[in-house]
Design an enzyme around this catalytic site. Structure first.
Site, PDB file in Angstrom:
ATOM      1  N   CYS A 125       0.818  -1.222   0.000  1.00  0.00           N
ATOM      2  CA  CYS A 125       0.000   0.000   0.000  1.00  0.00           C
ATOM      3  C   CYS A 125       0.852   1.273   0.000  1.00  0.00           C
ATOM      4  CB  CYS A 125      -0.949   0.005   1.186  1.00  0.00           C
ATOM      5  SG  CYS A 125      -2.008  -1.445   1.208  1.00  0.00           S
ATOM      6  N   HIS A 258      -3.002   7.193   2.363  1.00  0.00           N
ATOM      7  CA  HIS A 258      -3.467   5.915   1.810  1.00  0.00           C
ATOM      8  C   HIS A 258      -4.914   5.697   2.261  1.00  0.00           C
ATOM      9  CE1 HIS A 258      -3.995   1.811   0.854  1.00  0.00           C
ATOM     10  NE2 HIS A 258      -3.764   1.334   2.067  1.00  0.00           N
ATOM     11  N   ASN A 288     -10.105  -0.077   0.042  1.00  0.00           N
ATOM     12  CA  ASN A 288      -8.639  -0.043   0.040  1.00  0.00           C
ATOM     13  C   ASN A 288      -8.137  -0.670  -1.268  1.00  0.00           C
ATOM     14  OD1 ASN A 288      -5.919  -0.435   0.435  1.00  0.00           O
ATOM     15  ND2 ASN A 288      -6.133  -1.188   2.537  1.00  0.00           N
TER      16      ASN A 288
END
Ligand code: UT7
Length: 331
Positions: A125, A258, A288
């Site tokens: 990520c 993020h 996500n």
């Protein structure tokens, strides 16, 4: 071959783009699908714990390079740059099309160009922040002049749909920027970190060996451990990058963390004494998407006019590895 430069040179974002695959599942859609296998979840739980309301899943056979292509084309168009001018392609992904060649090489072929450097960056990520930092460094040294930097993921391929603690969190998508050499800084400062001691808290342990998959090829996460580490590092790395750039918290016009969990984003903003209306939030729309989440949020905010040219933006990645990092830039 690009000539070496003796005068200081910087990199600047020239254009942004993104792409979400058309198949969209709301929390209620996903809950209904999981219920068929006896897995209980609800829109209420997912929204309250994460802020996620929907995610997009790529159809079977649609890979990270396929999602990258429209995102890259949109970024090139916004930048007014022809694909043939690109001399560096970096794709940040943990869900590449193949073991090799890299997704970047496959994207290069789909863009109909050849010859420029192309490679993938694997920092889960944090991948986009890592990739942008590498591209910035290569532009500064004269190794490249116009870079295409992409974050692209098909996390739906590595989700365990029997594990409600992870499968409701992730989605597929791609975001891209064109980064070009400039006399004045766009990118002001960058910083990357990793701590492999925490490799086990977020991982896909499987590997391909001898014609078979060895180990579990599905995502495993200790959510609470990741949560704690994330809130512990994100404000520190942001402060460190601000210091490197000679700026302070009050100079940040927009924070783009993020997009994993709204509570982590709110916690980071609070620690940085930033009002929540300075935080770009798109996690509600796509969940996500790992390395794609930051460029997806950036492109959304640029295209909606939320972020304006000249404004100062802090990008922050965090995730598996354990990895984290930040990029401060003037748009
Ligand atoms: O991209 C890399 C970065 N990743 C992240 O940032 C993820 C970080 N972690 C998180 O975002 C959060 O830890 C989660 C969203 C994963 C979990 O939230 P939480 O507030 O830490 O929940 P929890 O794990 O403490 O679980 C609370 C309860 C449990 O039930 P009991 O034991 O209290 O009875 C879980 O079994 O929620 C239950 N639960 C669910 N219930 C309904 C867990 N998943 C679900 C679900 N639906 N999908």
């Amino acid at each position: 071959m690009t000539k070496p430069h003796t005068t200081p040179r910087y990199s600047r974002i020239l254009g942004t783009g993104s792409f979400l695959p058309p198949k969209r599942l709301t929390n209620a859609d996903l809950a209904a699908q999981l219920a068929l296998d006896g897995i209980e979840t609800s829109d209420e739980w997912i929204v309250e714990r994460t802020g996620i309301r929907a995610r997009h899943f790529a159809e079977a056979g649609v890979n990270a390079s396929d999602l990258s292509l429209p995102a890259a084309r949109a970024a090139l168009e916004a930048a007014g740059v022809d694909a043939a001018e690109i001399d560096l392609i970096i794709v940040a992904t943990s869900t590449p099309d193949m073991v090799f060649p890299s997704t970047a090489c496959l994207l290069q072929q789909k863009l109909g160009i050849a010859g420029c450097a192309a490679f993938d960056v694997q920092a889960v990520c944090s991948g986009f922040v890592y990739a942008l930092t590498v591209a910035d460094s290569m532009i500064k040294t004269g190794a490249a002049s116009k870079a295409l930097v992409v974050g692209a993921e098909v996390f739906s391929r590595i989700l365990d749909f029997k594990d409600r603690t992870t499968c409701v969190l992730f989605g597929d998508g791609a975001g891209a920027v064109v980064l070009g050499a400039s006399d004045t800084p766009g990118i002001l400062a960058t910083e990357l970190h990793a701590d492999g001691r925490h490799a086990g808290i977020l991982c896909v342990p499987g590997t391909v060996s001898g014609g078979q998959i060895l180990g579990d090829p599905l995502l495993k996460m200790d959510g609470q451990a990741v949560f704690k580490l994330a809130v512990g590092v994100l404000d520190k790395v942001a402060r460190s990058v601000l210091e490197k750039a000679g700026r302070s918290e009050s100079d940040i016009d927009w924070l783009i963390p993020h997009q994993a969990n709204i509570r982590i984003m709110q916690g980071t903003a609070k620690k940085l004494k930033l009002s929540l209306d300075k935080v770009v939030v798109t996690v509600d729309q796509h969940g996500n998407t790992s390395a794609a989440s930051i460029p997806l949020a950036l492109d959304s905010a640029v295209r909606s006019g939320q972020i304006k040219p000249g404004e100062t933006v802090m990008l922050e990645g965090v995730g598996g590895g354990f990895t984290w990092g930040a990029v401060l830039l003037d748009l």
